[in-house]
Enzyme design. Sequence first.
Site, mmCIF file in Angstrom:
data_model
loop_
_atom_site.group_PDB
_atom_site.id
_atom_site.type_symbol
_atom_site.label_atom_id
_atom_site.label_comp_id
_atom_site.label_asym_id
_atom_site.label_seq_id
_atom_site.Cartn_x
_atom_site.Cartn_y
_atom_site.Cartn_z
ATOM 1 C CG ASP A 273 -9.224 -6.188 0.149
ATOM 2 O OD1 ASP A 273 -8.838 -5.196 -0.500
ATOM 3 O OD2 ASP A 273 -10.277 -6.789 -0.113
ATOM 4 C CG PHE B 235 -9.802 7.359 5.195
ATOM 5 C CD1 PHE B 235 -9.980 6.175 4.499
ATOM 6 C CD2 PHE B 235 -9.041 7.334 6.351
ATOM 7 C CE1 PHE B 235 -9.420 4.995 4.950
ATOM 8 C CE2 PHE B 235 -8.459 6.161 6.808
ATOM 9 C CZ PHE B 235 -8.655 4.988 6.109
ATOM 10 N N GLY B 236 -13.046 7.671 3.692
ATOM 11 C CA GLY B 236 -13.975 6.621 3.271
ATOM 12 C C GLY B 236 -15.375 6.828 3.823
ATOM 13 C CB SER C 267 -0.908 0.020 1.232
ATOM 14 O OG SER C 267 -1.617 1.240 1.313
#
Length: 220
Positions: A85, A178-179, A22
């Site tokens: 993930d 975030f997200g 990542s």
Amino acid sequence: MYTSQQSYEANNIFKQDWVLASNNKGKLAEFKRLFTDANLNVTIIPQGQLDIEDAIEDGLSFVENAIIKARHASRISELPAIADDSGLCVPALGNAPGIYSARYAGEHGNDANNNAKLIADLQPIRAQNRTNNTDIPIKGMFVCVLAMVRHADDPLPVIAQGLWQGEILEQVHGDGGFGYDPLFWLADLQASAASLSADDKNNISHRGQAIRQLLQQLQA
């Protein structure tokens, strides 16, 4: 549970560099902090520093995609690798957005559009619940799966999983995170994930849980 031989092999990969599959700065900082706190002599390197492009995530589960990313980074770097993930699962939507969380609305990483689509997709369910006088909170959970491989063809990846339970709001709340954090409500704290401090979030989040579980397995 590790056997003594597996534990020995795991300990042998300490005192070296590991690749994080990542380039997310937040994830990198969290990994570095928790690994340092665990007194592991490991240097975590984001894959971008080694010019490793993102893997093609064509698995059908969080576990499959985490392993795909870890093997990809390890194969190119020839180093041990860790990948995660993660995403949001909403049972009322058949656990969508799930592994497609980052691109739920079509464009990868567009948080505003993803949040708007989630709100829109839940509106018919909320309306039906109100018609039936069952205006109950819609549940959701953040999921994080970590995979660590000692080499690209490691037949026994170390897998760790964290689940963070909450409720899905009808509108965004909080300006941090975030997200889907602005839509993820924690009833016991009376706060959204987006309104928590970074430290408070890391202490209870799905990713924090998974990293600590991974460390426990590596130190067993």
